[in-house]
Design a protein around this motif. Structure first.
Motif, PDB file in Angstrom:
ATOM      1  N   PRO A  63       0.823  -1.212   0.000  1.00 61.53           N
ATOM      2  CA  PRO A  63       0.000   0.000   0.000  1.00 61.53           C
ATOM      3  C   PRO A  63       0.855   1.259   0.000  1.00 61.53           C
ATOM      4  N   VAL A  64       0.273   2.323  -0.476  1.00 57.86           N
ATOM      5  CA  VAL A  64       0.958   3.623  -0.468  1.00 57.86           C
ATOM      6  C   VAL A  64       0.992   4.152   0.966  1.00 57.86           C
ATOM      7  N   PRO A  65       2.122   4.676   1.442  1.00 58.48           N
ATOM      8  CA  PRO A  65       2.181   5.220   2.812  1.00 58.48           C
ATOM      9  C   PRO A  65       1.157   6.342   2.993  1.00 58.48           C
ATOM     10  N   ALA A  66       0.603   6.404   4.198  1.00 53.17           N
ATOM     11  CA  ALA A  66      -0.369   7.448   4.526  1.00 53.17           C
ATOM     12  C   ALA A  66      -0.127   7.922   5.952  1.00 53.17           C
ATOM     13  N   PRO A  67       0.969   8.661   6.186  1.00 57.45           N
ATOM     14  CA  PRO A  67       1.271   9.122   7.544  1.00 57.45           C
ATOM     15  C   PRO A  67       0.248  10.145   8.023  1.00 57.45           C
ATOM     16  N   ASN A  68       0.160  10.269   9.337  1.00 56.01           N
ATOM     17  CA  ASN A  68      -0.757  11.248   9.922  1.00 56.01           C
ATOM     18  C   ASN A  68      -0.195  12.651   9.685  1.00 56.01           C
ATOM     19  N   PRO A  69      -0.950  13.548   9.034  1.00 53.46           N
ATOM     20  CA  PRO A  69      -0.403  14.873   8.695  1.00 53.46           C
ATOM     21  C   PRO A  69      -0.201  15.777   9.901  1.00 53.46           C
ATOM     22  N   LEU A  70      -0.702  15.380  11.082  1.00 55.11           N
ATOM     23  CA  LEU A  70      -0.576  16.241  12.263  1.00 55.11           C
ATOM     24  C   LEU A  70       0.658  15.915  13.103  1.00 55.11           C
ATOM     25  N   LEU A  71       1.386  14.866  12.728  1.00 58.64           N
ATOM     26  CA  LEU A  71       2.584  14.504  13.477  1.00 58.64           C
ATOM     27  C   LEU A  71       3.813  14.631  12.584  1.00 58.64           C
ATOM     28  N   PRO A  72       4.974  14.918  13.156  1.00 60.13           N
ATOM     29  CA  PRO A  72       6.192  15.016  12.338  1.00 60.13           C
ATOM     30  C   PRO A  72       6.468  13.692  11.616  1.00 60.13           C
ATOM     31  N   LEU A  73       6.773  13.788  10.336  1.00 57.39           N
ATOM     32  CA  LEU A  73       7.001  12.586   9.542  1.00 57.39           C
ATOM     33  C   LEU A  73       8.215  11.802  10.049  1.00 57.39           C
ATOM     34  N   GLU A  74       9.266  12.536  10.476  1.00 54.36           N
ATOM     35  CA  GLU A  74      10.469  11.866  10.954  1.00 54.36           C
ATOM     36  C   GLU A  74      10.164  11.038  12.201  1.00 54.36           C
ATOM     37  N   LEU A  75       9.328  11.582  13.082  1.00 52.72           N
ATOM     38  CA  LEU A  75       8.949  10.854  14.297  1.00 52.72           C
ATOM     39  C   LEU A  75       8.228   9.559  13.932  1.00 52.72           C
ATOM     40  N   GLN A  76       7.279   9.642  13.014  1.00 49.19           N
ATOM     41  CA  GLN A  76       6.512   8.462  12.635  1.00 49.19           C
ATOM     42  C   GLN A  76       7.407   7.404  11.999  1.00 49.19           C
ATOM     43  N   ARG A  77       8.345   7.836  11.173  1.00 51.98           N
ATOM     44  CA  ARG A  77       9.252   6.884  10.539  1.00 51.98           C
ATOM     45  C   ARG A  77      10.191   6.251  11.563  1.00 51.98           C
ATOM     46  N   ASP A  78      10.756   7.065  12.465  1.00 53.01           N
ATOM     47  CA  ASP A  78      11.708   6.557  13.456  1.00 53.01           C
ATOM     48  C   ASP A  78      11.040   5.544  14.381  1.00 53.01           C
ATOM     49  N   ARG A  79       9.790   5.794  14.758  1.00 53.08           N
ATOM     50  CA  ARG A  79       9.090   4.907  15.696  1.00 53.08           C
ATOM     51  C   ARG A  79       8.336   3.777  14.994  1.00 53.08           C
ATOM     52  N   GLN A  80       8.438   3.699  13.657  1.00 49.98           N
ATOM     53  CA  GLN A  80       7.774   2.643  12.896  1.00 49.98           C
ATOM     54  C   GLN A  80       6.265   2.625  13.148  1.00 49.98           C
ATOM     55  N   MET A  81       5.679   3.814  13.121  1.00 49.77           N
ATOM     56  CA  MET A  81       4.221   3.899  13.269  1.00 49.77           C
ATOM     57  C   MET A  81       3.544   3.407  11.994  1.00 49.77           C
ATOM     58  N   PRO A  82       2.320   2.910  12.106  1.00 52.23           N
ATOM     59  CA  PRO A  82       1.632   2.347  10.930  1.00 52.23           C
ATOM     60  C   PRO A  82       1.502   3.363   9.797  1.00 52.23           C
ATOM     61  N   HIS A  83       1.700   2.891   8.581  1.00 55.50           N
ATOM     62  CA  HIS A  83       1.508   3.664   7.346  1.00 55.50           C
ATOM     63  C   HIS A  83       2.453   4.859   7.231  1.00 55.50           C
ATOM     64  N   ALA A  84       3.540   4.871   8.022  1.00 50.62           N
ATOM     65  CA  ALA A  84       4.391   6.053   8.059  1.00 50.62           C
ATOM     66  C   ALA A  84       5.375   6.122   6.900  1.00 50.62           C
ATOM     67  N   SER A  85       5.777   4.979   6.362  1.00 53.09           N
ATOM     68  CA  SER A  85       6.825   5.006   5.342  1.00 53.09           C
ATOM     69  C   SER A  85       6.640   3.854   4.378  1.00 53.09           C
ATOM     70  N   ALA A  86       7.311   3.972   3.223  1.00 58.89           N
ATOM     71  CA  ALA A  86       7.263   2.898   2.235  1.00 58.89           C
ATOM     72  C   ALA A  86       7.907   1.627   2.798  1.00 58.89           C
ATOM     73  N   GLU A  87       8.950   1.779   3.616  1.00 63.50           N
ATOM     74  CA  GLU A  87       9.608   0.606   4.204  1.00 63.50           C
ATOM     75  C   GLU A  87       8.661  -0.121   5.152  1.00 63.50           C
ATOM     76  N   ARG A  88       7.926   0.662   5.930  1.00 67.96           N
ATOM     77  CA  ARG A  88       6.969   0.041   6.875  1.00 67.96           C
ATOM     78  C   ARG A  88       5.851  -0.676   6.119  1.00 67.96           C
ATOM     79  N   GLU A  89       5.376  -0.088   5.047  1.00 68.08           N
ATOM     80  CA  GLU A  89       4.307  -0.728   4.271  1.00 68.08           C
ATOM     81  C   GLU A  89       4.819  -1.971   3.552  1.00 68.08           C
ATOM     82  N   LEU A  90       6.078  -1.915   3.103  1.00 71.02           N
ATOM     83  CA  LEU A  90       6.655  -3.094   2.456  1.00 71.02           C
ATOM     84  C   LEU A  90       6.784  -4.247   3.456  1.00 71.02           C
ATOM     85  N   GLN A  91       7.216  -3.938   4.644  1.00 70.52           N
ATOM     86  CA  GLN A  91       7.347  -4.962   5.673  1.00 70.52           C
ATOM     87  C   GLN A  91       5.981  -5.570   6.000  1.00 70.52           C
ATOM     88  N   TYR A  92       4.994  -4.708   6.129  1.00 69.48           N
ATOM     89  CA  TYR A  92       3.626  -5.144   6.436  1.00 69.48           C
ATOM     90  C   TYR A  92       3.071  -6.029   5.319  1.00 69.48           C
TER      91      TYR A  92
END
Length: 915
Positions: A512-541
């Motif tokens: 799936p295409v990443p869909a990070p929460n627009p109200l939180l810093p993108l770097e934070l979401q990627r570093d903490r491996q939050m859902p839908h935050a990055s292409a790497e996280r979606e690939l793993q999922y």
């Protein structure tokens, strides 16, 4: 019959020891319990202790309830549900200075609640975000809303569930909750840090369980032309597997099931039960089951309830109220069908975009009085009938409504409104509708719970919140087990089947295409491996789920469409390594492009051509409908004339902003008729002073516009009417300048109505104006505001404008000419034919006026005879006639004419359709 298969071997120790098992979702729990029950029955046991199996969220709720019963510190607040939090977020966001211009705060409220949930689950203190010097504006706004949000929760003694889970974690760590020897986890790929912290603190050992896969899974890949073909092929394949083995358990996994559910259901119903769409078929359980329900607000019964509640507003869009009047889920649709249908037509004829409560009540009552039986003529109560009584009670309820009230007060008002209008109707509900009605009452209770937020609502806010709540509440019908399970991406993980098909795995969909929460810093979401935050996280999922799918059955097919509406597609990289299989290797039966429903009709019905070119003859002793328009319609297309004038098939004009073209024509005709009744002849016209004539025209324009303005005061304001009067006055004044250039004349009649009999037809004719020239010759005049006018429209075997020719050949006095008076902003002129001694610019002299009238007599007689004899051929005079009557194409099926003609000429085509 089992609907899923489990390898219970890794679960048996935990189940037999009755140790707690946590599942990722409730569906997995249900299938696990079912598999365990079957296992117990196979062992010959008739009773057994229920195992401790809970979805994680319900297990956490149990721990919270234990803390509340113990009086644990910090557990004195109630948990705010999603809808309460949504409402509080909307209030906070709507009142914030930086978001007051937002028109729809509810999507932003969902994102804000998701952002707070993510911060809590990933154990990030919101205050730490403020220290970032590069914090973007969206996060600053969110942090600004967070403090008043939490303050409102505290003021109402409420708490977010994730905050309660922090207390649960501390309670396990401090020993307030007893630690378990062992916890078993089923279906979890990864846990948020807070949940992992709770699991670690709650148990000495946490054992993840990986369900066993098929020992010899055979995976294949298939490419199909488009998504529709892909779904139909999967459905046909599923049907073949069931026909070969009735005990088969088939899984069809659709990653984007939430967006495509309607399409999937339509295709599978067409393949498995092609006659299910027939109107006489009652609804019954189909042999496939969906894991994802539909929004409760999208069901017909609840949509009807929400529409009925909107009647509490002051006015409603025309289309909405017309749709509601044809809704069967209120009052007695069958008994009120004629009244409702005629009321819809009358409301559309008003030409309004919005219908008010007074409009609905007035026209509904007028229709009921007109339709009442003669024996009830003196009894007003009986004359009005049940539906009008309901509308009157509705008006009374609307007047008593408060301006603001609590959610519980609105819930009582809403239920009273539905009771008044007789929801859910007189028809007996089927099983699914009965379940929906039960869930509706639960929905009203959930809506009433918004009272706990302490904020009153206006009517519009209450209706909006209720509709939003209905859309967010899923409805899943309680149906027997089905051999075919249609599941979303997550629901399919952890289950096993005898056969499985995974559709839609193309490169744009999977991962799936990443869909990070627009109200939180993108770097934070990627570093903490939050859902839908990055292409790497979606690939793993996606990779993890794909591995599960490859082991969920002995036969697994992965498919992808070659193209869609957006262009060409290719298989997902996650399945490209699988061997590609031709379609013939998957489906044993040859693929038929026709739908199952079409095949069903071909098998059951013998196709026989039936000519419908002639309908019943018209009874000449009756009044002919339409007047001179009968001849115009018959000339344009006989079938359309039959449908409109004999069967009443007509479409009311659509509402327009301001005055419609028809209303402008009526105004012009009215002003000119009144003007010539005052002036009488050309001599008087010349005698009037310009100022006096202008004043007369202005007065007549105001008088003629006044009735239309009174009928539509909302749409026709003073400024608009002033502009229309100015436009009309201008055009009439310019036309009178043209009239002054004519030879002397007097106006014999304006807006004349005449009853005649022509070729057996009893007709009512109207003529705009009859002039008598100085030498006694008579000229028939028809005012026209259109741009495309010429004298050829009176000529030929199928004239476009037969009104003046018809009047000319049926007038007892001699007529010497006919003319259009064209009053158009682009053209003011005479267009005519005749044998006038005194030339009139624009009126062409004819060589033989008597011969022209004789030709008209013959042409009009042929059209009259064709109408009387029931001529109903679909035969358009020209492309323009077809274009101007496009609304009748669904009735006359003109677009299918060539196919029908070929079938009639070659009967073998009909036989081929049967085969």
């Amino acid at each position: 019959m089992a609907t899923s298969l489990f390898d219970l071997e890794p679960l048996i120790p935990a189940l037999e020891a009755n140790e707690p098992i946590l599942t990722a979702n409730d569906r997995l729990r249900r299938h696990l319990l079912k598999a365990w029950s079957q296992h117990q029955k196979k062992l010959g046991r008739r009773a057994w202790k229920a195992p401790q199996v809970w979805p994680l969220n319900r297990w956490l709720d149990r721990q919270w309830q234990t803390l509340v019963e113990l009086g644990h510190p910090g557990c004195d607040r109630a948990l705010a549900n999603r809808h309460q939090r949504q409402w509080i977020w909307e209030q906070v966001i709507g009142q914030a200075e930086d978001t007051q211009a937002l028109l729809q705060p509810d999507p932003l409220a969902q994102q804000a609640d998701g952002a707070l949930r993510s911060l809590t689950l990933w154990q990030v203190e919101p205050a730490s975000l403020r220290e970032d010097p590069y914090l973007h504006s969206n996060t600053r706004s969110f942090l600004g809303w967070l403090e008043p949000f939490e303050q409102r929760l505290a003021n109402r003694q409420l708490m977010a569930p994730e905050a309660a889970q922090v207390i649960i974690a501390r309670a396990f760590e401090e020993g307030a909750l007893a630690r378990l020897p062992r916890l078993w986890l089923l279906g979890f790929d990864a846990l948020p840090p807070l949940h992992q912290r709770i699991i670690d603190a709650a148990s000495a050992e946490a054992h993840p369980i990986v369900p066993g896969g098929a020992k010899q899974a055979h995976c294949r890949r298939l490419s199909l032309p488009d998504t529709e073909t892909e779904l139909r092929t999967a459905a046909l394949w599923s049907l073949e597997q069931l026909q070969a083995n009735p005990e088969a358990v088939i899984g069809v996994i659709v990653p984007d099931l939430g967006q495509r559910r309607d399409q999937v259901e339509r295709v599978f119903a067409d393949v498995f039960e092609p006659t299910a769409i027939l109107p006489e078929k009652p609804r019954y359980t189909l042999p496939f089951n969906f894991s994802a329900g539909v929004p409760l607000g999208a069901t017909a019964l609840i949509q009807g309830a929400l529409s009925l509640l909107n009647l509490l507003r002051e006015q409603w869009p025309l289309n909405d109220i017309c749709t509601l009047l044809q809704n069967p889920f209120w009052s007695d649709m069958e008994g009120e069908l004629v009244w409702r249908t005629q009321l819809v037509n009358r409301l559309r004829e008003l030409g309004k975009f919005d219908i008010s409560g007074s409009d609905l009540r007035y026209h509904g009552q007028a229709l009921a009085e007109r339709m009442m039986p003669p024996e009830h003529a003196e009894t007003q109560e009986d004359a009005l009938g049940e539906p009008v009584k309901r509308l009157q009670l509705l008006d009374e309820q609307r007047r008593r409504l408060p301006s603001v009230a609590s959610a519980r007060q609105w819930a009582h008002a809403f239920q009273a409104q539905l009771d008044t209008l007789g929801w859910p109707g007189a028809r007996r509900l089927d099983s699914q509708e009965y379940q929906q009605m039960g869930q509706w009452h639960e929905l009203l209770e959930a809506f009433s719970a918004l009272e706990a937020t302490g904020t009153d609502m206006t009517l519009n806010q209450a209706l909006g919140q209720l509709a939003q709540l209905a859309q967010q509440t899923p409805f899943q019908a309680q149906t027997p087990d089905s051999p075919v399970q249609i599941l979303g991406a997550l629901e399919g993980a952890g289950l096993r089947f005898s056969h499985c098909w995974v559709v839609g795995l193309h490169q744009r969909q999977w991962p799936p295409v990443p869909a990070p929460n627009p109200l939180l810093p993108l770097e934070l979401q990627r570093d903490r491996q939050m859902p839908h935050a990055s292409a790497e996280r979606e690939l793993q999922y996606a990779s993890s789920l794909t591995r599960h799918y490859q082991q969920c059955a002995e036969t697994v097919i992965f498919s992808a469409p070659v193209s869609d509406d957006q262009g060409n597609l290719s298989p997902s990289p996650l399945i490209r390594h699988l061997p590609e299989t031709p379609l013939e290797a998957v489906l044993s039966a040859p693929h038929d492009a026709r739908t199952e429903f079409e095949r069903h009709l071909a098998e059951r019905r013998a196709l026989e051509p039936v000519s419908c070119a002639t309908g019943p003859a018209f009874a000449t002793d009756a009044k002919a409908p339409g007047g001179s328009s009968l001849f115009k319609a018959q000339a344009a297309c006989p079938f359309n004339a039959f449908a409109q004038l004999r069967l009443g098939a007509r479409t009311p004009d659509r509402p327009v902003m301001g005055l419609s073209p028809a209303e402008r024509g009526i105004l012009l005709h009215g002003v000119l008729a009144s003007l010539w009744k005052t002036l009488g002849d050309s001599a008087t016209l010349h005698a009037w002073e310009e100022d006096s004539l202008s004043a007369l025209i202005t007065e007549l324009c105001e008088q003629t516009l006044a009735p239309i303005r009174q009928r539509r005061p909302r749409e026709l304001g003073p400024e608009y009417c002033a502009l229309e009067q100015e436009r009309l006055r201008d055009m009439v004044h310019r036309w009178l300048t043209l009239e002054k250039g004519r030879p002397p004349f007097r106006v014999l009649a304006t807006e004349q109505r005449r009853q005649i009999t022509f070729q057996g037809l009893n007709l009512t004719l109207f003529i705009d104006r009859i002039d008598e020239l100085e030498n006694g010759e008579r000229l028939l005049i028809d005012y026209k505001t259109g741009a495309e006018l010429n004298s050829r429209q009176w000529l030929g075997e199928r004239p476009d404008e037969p009104q003046l020719p018809l009047y000319a050949v049926t007038d007892s006095d001699a007529v010497h000419g006919v003319a259009f008076a064209q009053l158009n902003p682009k053209a003011l002129q005479w267009i005519g034919l005749g044998a006038l001694s005194t030339p009139l610019p624009g009126v062409q002299p004819t060589d033989d006026w008597d011969a022209q009238q004789a030709e008209w007599q013959e042409v009009l007689s042929e059209l009259a005879h064709a109408f009387i004899q029931g001529d109903a051929r679909v035969d358009y005079k020209d492309a323009k006639s077809q274009r101007y009557s496009a609304e009748l194409i669904p009735l006359n099926r003109a677009l299918e004419g060539d196919t029908v003609s070929r079938s009639l000429a070659d009967p073998t085509l009909l036989k081929g359709a049967q085969q």
